[in-house]
Design a protein around this motif. Structure first.
Motif, PDB file in Angstrom:
ATOM      1  N   MET A   1       0.796  -1.166   0.118  1.00 48.29           N
ATOM      2  CA  MET A   1       0.127  -0.136  -0.046  1.00 48.29           C
ATOM      3  C   MET A   1       0.961   1.369   0.052  1.00 48.29           C
ATOM      4  SD  MET A   1      -2.729   1.370   3.000  1.00 48.29           S
ATOM      5  CE  MET A   1      -3.653  -0.225   2.741  1.00 48.29           C
ATOM      6  N   ARG A   2       0.610   2.252  -1.015  1.00 43.11           N
ATOM      7  CA  ARG A   2       1.195   3.270  -0.805  1.00 43.11           C
ATOM      8  C   ARG A   2       0.197   4.631  -0.778  1.00 43.11           C
ATOM      9  NH1 ARG A   2       6.240   2.916  -3.828  1.00 43.11           N
ATOM     10  NH2 ARG A   2       6.038   5.007  -4.790  1.00 43.11           N
ATOM     11  N   PHE A   3       0.837   5.784   0.058  1.00 45.35           N
ATOM     12  CA  PHE A   3       0.259   6.737  -0.037  1.00 45.35           C
ATOM     13  C   PHE A   3       1.073   7.957  -0.223  1.00 45.35           C
ATOM     14  CE2 PHE A   3      -1.223  10.587   2.761  1.00 45.35           C
ATOM     15  CZ  PHE A   3      -2.580  10.521   2.363  1.00 45.35           C
ATOM     16  N   GLN A  47      -5.749   6.492   7.689  1.00 45.09           N
ATOM     17  CA  GLN A  47      -4.722   6.650   8.326  1.00 45.09           C
ATOM     18  C   GLN A  47      -4.339   7.644   9.328  1.00 45.09           C
ATOM     19  OE1 GLN A  47      -2.817   3.758   8.193  1.00 45.09           O
ATOM     20  NE2 GLN A  47      -3.944   3.009   6.290  1.00 45.09           N
ATOM     21  N   VAL A  48      -3.755   7.694  10.456  1.00 39.63           N
ATOM     22  CA  VAL A  48      -3.181   8.829  10.942  1.00 39.63           C
ATOM     23  C   VAL A  48      -1.458   8.818  10.948  1.00 39.63           C
ATOM     24  CG1 VAL A  48      -2.948   9.897  13.250  1.00 39.63           C
ATOM     25  CG2 VAL A  48      -5.018   8.383  12.773  1.00 39.63           C
ATOM     26  N   ILE A  49      -1.231   9.857  10.389  1.00 40.87           N
ATOM     27  CA  ILE A  49       0.287   9.794   9.828  1.00 40.87           C
ATOM     28  C   ILE A  49       0.987  10.797  10.705  1.00 40.87           C
ATOM     29  CG2 ILE A  49       1.856  10.415   7.886  1.00 40.87           C
ATOM     30  CD1 ILE A  49      -0.408   9.910   6.019  1.00 40.87           C
ATOM     31  N   GLY A  50       2.210  10.410  10.951  1.00 41.62           N
ATOM     32  CA  GLY A  50       3.020  11.020  11.903  1.00 41.62           C
ATOM     33  C   GLY A  50       4.297  10.218  12.446  1.00 41.62           C
ATOM     34  N   THR A  51       5.367  10.641  13.031  1.00 39.55           N
ATOM     35  CA  THR A  51       6.379   9.874  13.498  1.00 39.55           C
ATOM     36  C   THR A  51       5.922   9.113  14.944  1.00 39.55           C
ATOM     37  OG1 THR A  51       7.363  11.718  14.860  1.00 39.55           O
ATOM     38  CG2 THR A  51       8.143  11.667  12.649  1.00 39.55           C
ATOM     39  N   ALA A  52       6.926   8.203  15.295  1.00 39.41           N
ATOM     40  CA  ALA A  52       6.577   7.341  16.529  1.00 39.41           C
ATOM     41  C   ALA A  52       6.408   8.527  17.668  1.00 39.41           C
ATOM     42  CB  ALA A  52       7.530   6.477  16.866  1.00 39.41           C
ATOM     43  N   GLN A 101       1.281   3.776  13.946  1.00 38.95           N
ATOM     44  CA  GLN A 101       0.385   4.613  12.841  1.00 38.95           C
ATOM     45  C   GLN A 101      -0.461   3.452  12.415  1.00 38.95           C
ATOM     46  OE1 GLN A 101       3.317   5.621   9.797  1.00 38.95           O
ATOM     47  NE2 GLN A 101       3.811   7.314  10.801  1.00 38.95           N
ATOM     48  N   SER A 102      -1.670   3.580  11.769  1.00 41.15           N
ATOM     49  CA  SER A 102      -2.510   2.682  11.248  1.00 41.15           C
ATOM     50  C   SER A 102      -3.055   2.143  12.362  1.00 41.15           C
ATOM     51  CB  SER A 102      -1.994   1.673  10.338  1.00 41.15           C
ATOM     52  OG  SER A 102      -1.274   2.363   9.064  1.00 41.15           O
ATOM     53  N   ARG A 103      -3.650   2.921  13.571  1.00 44.85           N
ATOM     54  CA  ARG A 103      -4.337   2.283  14.772  1.00 44.85           C
ATOM     55  C   ARG A 103      -5.280   1.432  14.010  1.00 44.85           C
ATOM     56  NH1 ARG A 103      -5.059   8.481  16.882  1.00 44.85           N
ATOM     57  NH2 ARG A 103      -2.756   8.790  17.473  1.00 44.85           N
ATOM     58  N   LYS A 104      -5.204   0.195  14.664  1.00 41.01           N
ATOM     59  CA  LYS A 104      -6.088  -0.794  14.317  1.00 41.01           C
ATOM     60  C   LYS A 104      -7.197  -0.893  15.263  1.00 41.01           C
ATOM     61  CE  LYS A 104      -7.555  -4.633  12.201  1.00 41.01           C
ATOM     62  NZ  LYS A 104      -7.849  -4.625  10.936  1.00 41.01           N
ATOM     63  N   ALA A 105      -7.374  -0.665  16.505  1.00 38.98           N
ATOM     64  CA  ALA A 105      -8.495  -0.546  17.348  1.00 38.98           C
ATOM     65  C   ALA A 105      -8.150   0.088  18.640  1.00 38.98           C
ATOM     66  CB  ALA A 105      -9.053  -1.826  17.593  1.00 38.98           C
ATOM     67  N   PRO A 106      -9.070   0.665  19.205  1.00 32.54           N
ATOM     68  CA  PRO A 106      -9.042   1.347  20.616  1.00 32.54           C
ATOM     69  C   PRO A 106      -8.818   0.207  21.659  1.00 32.54           C
ATOM     70  CG  PRO A 106     -11.197   1.652  20.031  1.00 32.54           C
ATOM     71  CD  PRO A 106     -10.637   0.888  18.818  1.00 32.54           C
ATOM     72  N   ILE A 107      -7.902   0.638  22.692  1.00 28.50           N
ATOM     73  CA  ILE A 107      -8.002  -0.282  23.887  1.00 28.50           C
ATOM     74  C   ILE A 107      -9.246   0.242  24.726  1.00 28.50           C
ATOM     75  CG2 ILE A 107      -6.829  -0.367  26.054  1.00 28.50           C
ATOM     76  CD1 ILE A 107      -5.414  -2.078  23.818  1.00 28.50           C
ATOM     77  N   ASN A 108      -9.885  -0.478  25.220  1.00 31.65           N
ATOM     78  CA  ASN A 108     -11.206  -0.229  26.045  1.00 31.65           C
ATOM     79  C   ASN A 108     -11.575  -0.982  27.275  1.00 31.65           C
ATOM     80  OD1 ASN A 108     -11.570  -2.743  24.791  1.00 31.65           O
ATOM     81  ND2 ASN A 108     -13.614  -1.851  23.502  1.00 31.65           N
TER      82      ASN A 108
END
Length: 252
Positions: A1-3, A47-52, A101-108
């Motif tokens: 995948m490329r953005f 996607q949420v883009i940024g550095t760690a 990045q690419s958060r899959k799901a929230p801790i709940n």
């Protein structure tokens, strides 16, 4: 995948962001794809883009603005260090967890009184409520969290089949933190029958699933108390998540 984006180049010096391919169990893919009659399927994502470092700072900001500690009716010494200890998301691969990045799901869900093996054992055995059981075999893909730069995979699973399809289930992945007031965290959701492979997107029912877990631990026989805490970890991909965590802690 490329953005690709000019804004990426302006901020980070590169115009293209490359993601590693997603992998799926064969049983989770439609028969048309397995047989070669269909070569592609589509899924929606944001996607949420940024550095760690930027992502870590964003999580701390989310928690500061939510101020979850002010909403819990226990002494402050008994609460987790929400801003520094509790991860807000899990990720599909180690690489994505490293980059946050690419958060899959929230801790709940957060457990402050036991590790993931005890949670798994008690819920499977029905120690304080109905048994969480999954009669039909299904692949248990690992997910990952990032805790202060250290990436770790889930330590346990609990699943509870509901409905006519044996693969429609409440599912919680558990991760050990081994911190004084946050021993384990969970990501609870409701799996649709096809796990959203080759079919239109179905919601993962995050809030409903968290409530299912909290209700189970609210049994009068359980040696714990429960709260629902607003930590603000909402996201555009999660229509059924309200930014809240189920906090399950030892009864004093």
């Amino acid at each position: 995948m490329r953005f690709k984006s000019n804004e990426l180049e302006e901020r980070y010096g590169i115009p293209v962001l490359v993601y590693e391919p997603d992998r799926y169990h064969a049983k989770a893919v439609s028969e048309e794809i397995r047989d070669g009659e269909q070569r592609r399927f589509q899924t929606r994502t944001t996607q949420v883009i940024g550095t760690a470092a930027e992502h870590a700072a964003a999580e701390r900001k989310i928690l500061r603005e939510a101020d979850p500690a002010s909403q819990i009716s226990v002494a402050s010494a008994e609460q987790p260090d929400w801003e520094n200890d509790v991860p807000l998301y899990h990720y599909k691969t180690t690489e994505k967890a490293e980059n946050m990045q690419s958060r899959k799901a929230p801790i709940n869900v957060v457990f402050d009184w036991c590790n993931s093996n005890i949670v798994q054992s008690d819920m499977r055995s029905g120690e304080y409520g109905g048994k969480w059981k999954q009669p039909a075999p299904v692949g248990k893909n690992d997910r990952y969290i990032n805790v202060d730069g250290d990436v770790q995979s889930n330590d346990a699973h609990v699943m509870n089949s509901v409905g006519a399809c044996p693969w429609t289930q409440f599912h919680m992945r558990l991760y050990d933190l081994s911190l004084e007031n946050a021993h384990a965290v969970g990501q609870a959701h409701k799996d649709p029958c096809t796990h959203n492979i080759g079919t239109p997107i179905a919601e993962w029912k995050f809030a409903l699933s968290r409530g299912n877990v909290v209700d189970w631990w609210s049994d009068p026989e359980a040696p714990v108390k429960t709260e629902v805490v607003d930590v603000g970890n909402n996201g555009p991909n999660w229509d059924t998540h309200d930014g809240k965590i189920g906090y399950i802690y030892a009864e004093s």
